[in-house]
Design an enzyme around this catalytic site. Structure first.
Site, mmCIF file in Angstrom:
data_model
loop_
_atom_site.group_PDB
_atom_site.id
_atom_site.type_symbol
_atom_site.label_atom_id
_atom_site.label_comp_id
_atom_site.label_asym_id
_atom_site.label_seq_id
_atom_site.Cartn_x
_atom_site.Cartn_y
_atom_site.Cartn_z
ATOM 1 N N THR A 212 -0.633 1.856 3.189
ATOM 2 C CA THR A 212 -0.991 0.458 2.956
ATOM 3 C C THR A 212 -0.072 -0.393 3.805
ATOM 4 O O THR A 212 0.986 0.066 4.235
ATOM 5 C CB THR A 212 -0.767 0.116 1.463
ATOM 6 O OG1 THR A 212 -1.664 0.874 0.677
ATOM 7 C CG2 THR A 212 -0.960 -1.351 1.150
ATOM 8 N N ARG A 240 -13.391 4.312 -6.109
ATOM 9 C CA ARG A 240 -12.021 4.079 -6.588
ATOM 10 C C ARG A 240 -11.413 2.857 -5.903
ATOM 11 O O ARG A 240 -11.509 2.690 -4.698
ATOM 12 C CB ARG A 240 -11.162 5.308 -6.312
ATOM 13 C CG ARG A 240 -9.700 5.194 -6.778
ATOM 14 C CD ARG A 240 -8.772 4.823 -5.662
ATOM 15 N NE ARG A 240 -7.354 4.917 -6.042
ATOM 16 C CZ ARG A 240 -6.347 4.475 -5.305
ATOM 17 N NH1 ARG A 240 -6.594 3.917 -4.130
ATOM 18 N NH2 ARG A 240 -5.114 4.584 -5.712
ATOM 19 N N GLY A 242 -7.708 0.844 -5.615
ATOM 20 C CA GLY A 242 -6.285 1.001 -5.917
ATOM 21 C C GLY A 242 -5.666 -0.304 -6.372
ATOM 22 O O GLY A 242 -6.350 -1.227 -6.823
ATOM 23 N N ASP A 243 -4.362 -0.371 -6.213
ATOM 24 C CA ASP A 243 -3.627 -1.562 -6.648
ATOM 25 C C ASP A 243 -3.742 -2.716 -5.649
ATOM 26 O O ASP A 243 -3.585 -3.885 -6.023
ATOM 27 C CB ASP A 243 -2.147 -1.225 -6.837
ATOM 28 C CG ASP A 243 -1.521 -0.667 -5.559
ATOM 29 O OD1 ASP A 243 -2.179 0.156 -4.872
ATOM 30 O OD2 ASP A 243 -0.383 -1.055 -5.234
ATOM 31 N N THR A 263 3.417 -0.444 -2.103
ATOM 32 C CA THR A 263 2.668 0.625 -1.452
ATOM 33 C C THR A 263 3.015 1.910 -2.184
ATOM 34 O O THR A 263 4.060 2.000 -2.822
ATOM 35 C CB THR A 263 3.031 0.767 0.044
ATOM 36 O OG1 THR A 263 4.438 1.016 0.155
ATOM 37 C CG2 THR A 263 2.697 -0.486 0.841
ATOM 38 N N GLY A 264 2.142 2.894 -2.061
ATOM 39 C CA GLY A 264 2.381 4.149 -2.767
ATOM 40 C C GLY A 264 1.302 4.360 -3.811
ATOM 41 O O GLY A 264 0.185 3.853 -3.668
ATOM 42 N N GLY A 266 -1.105 3.792 -6.222
ATOM 43 C CA GLY A 266 -1.659 2.542 -6.723
ATOM 44 C C GLY A 266 -1.832 2.529 -8.229
ATOM 45 O O GLY A 266 -1.642 1.491 -8.883
#
Ligand code: ASP
Length: 364
Positions: A212, A240, A242-243, A263-264, A266
């Site tokens: 991200t 899906r 993510g965050d 980042t990472g 989510g």
């Protein structure tokens, strides 16, 4: 109906009016003292964009423009496999993108989730913020909205991303009919992922691939804004999200309290409302680094509880089996970058120029 953003004069007038109205001062847009230089913080892959935008911010570029211009560099880069064009696809081989932006002075935000065929989802997120009464558009509706506003349909799946996806499918199961190449070709080709150069084998084996770009920006005028954009978790289940497009998870910004993004993994940022919590802890007086570490401790506890039904969330030593990076910026221009593990870099731009610094790791 289009609603023009308030200009700087109206914001100052609003701040002044609120300051004289008893009980309202706390909710007025805070215009912080002028700094000598603007400040930006974000993921390591934001560095090239920050190098371009820092001089423009010194000349008065607004922080939302800066944050979006920073992330657009990576959205358009076919060689970065974590964001936009060239990003890794979902399990069906379709590239779907998530992005959001937030503007401190007006406390407004826009986002798009699972948008397809759009080179700059960050700009579409801004259109959602500025040209609709909504905060979030997803899927087919988001893609159609992008076309309406003149974002052409583009094929985001590059030959390199397709190759990685096919290798992933071939290695997925011992019970299907796909075979891995008998002699995997060792081309020596490297794949850029979140600022790192990885071989195909590393890309497929070292970790579940995520990636991200986030950028938070503070202008000379003391105004905050941020933007996060991603192709999300590689080979995700179609649909899906993510965050990154979730306001409060993958990014959050409050003119009085600060800006943050992540980042990472989510799902861990969504479950902890990570960016919102970072900003709220800064509002309570915590320094950015302490706020970020507090959130990572919360994420660790939540993973440990989650392991009751999903054991793979934690390693043998009981710590999270995933990583999460958080980037924080206070209204006064103090920055921090923290992560659960590792010695990864993050990007900072301020009076000392644009550069990489090492993230502070909670678990070493
Ligand atoms: N946070 C992103 C997501 O979960 C991926 C990443 O940052 O690596 O979609």
């Amino acid at each position: 109906m289009s609603r023009p953003r308030p200009d700087r004069r109206s914001l100052l007038l609003a701040a002044g009016a609120a300051a004289t109205a008893p009980g309202l001062a706390a909710s007025a847009p805070a215009i912080h003292a002028r700094r000598r230089r603007p400040v930006m913080v974000g993921s390591a892959n934001a560095l090239p964009g920050m190098q371009e935008q820092l001089p423009r911010m010194v000349d008065g570029l607004e922080p939302l423009d800066a944050a979006i211009e920073v992330v657009k560099v990576v959205e358009a880069d076919p060689n970065d496999m974590s964001v936009g064009l060239g990003g890794l696809p979902d399990e069906d081989g379709v590239v779907t993108l998530d992005a959001a932006c937030m503007h401190g002075p007006t406390h407004n935000a826009g986002s798009v989730g699972a948008i397809q065929g759009t080179l700059h989802p960050s700009e579409v997120a801004r259109l959602v913020m500025e040209r609709t009464d909504h905060c979030m558009l997803v899927g087919e509706g988001a893609s159609r909205f992008a076309r309406e506003y003149g974002h052409p349909e583009v094929d985001l799946l590059t030959p390199r991303a397709r190759e990685v996806w096919l290798r992933w499918k071939e290695g997925m199961s011992e019970r299907d009919d796909r075979l891995q190449p008998a002699k995997p070709k060792k081309s020596g080709q490297l794949y850029r992922y979140m600022g790192e150069e990885l071989t195909l084998e590393q890309l497929l084996t070292t970790h579940r691939i995520t990636g991200t770009i986030h950028c938070s920006a503070l202008s000379l005028e003391g105004e905050l804004a941020c933007c996060t954009t991603t192709s999300g978790l590689s080979f995700k289940i179609p649909g899906r999200i993510g965050d990154s497009p979730v306001i409060g998870a993958g990014l959050y910004c409050d003119q009085e309290a600060g800006s943050a993004g992540g980042t990472g993994r989510g799902e861990s940022a969504i479950l902890s409302c990570a960016s919102f919590l970072c900003v709220e802890l800064m509002r309570g007086g915590m320094a950015p680094k302490d706020a970020g570490m507090t959130v990572l401790r919360r994420v660790t506890e939540q993973a440990q509880r989650g392991a009751a039904w999903q054991p793979e969330l934690v390693r043998e030593d009981g710590l999270p089996a995933f990583n999460l990076q958080l980037y924080l910026l206070s209204p006064g221009g103090e920055v921090a970058g923290v992560e659960l593990y590792g010695t990864h870099a993050f990007a900072v731009a301020d009076e000392d120029g644009a550069r990489h610094e090492q993230l502070d790791a909670l678990h070493g």
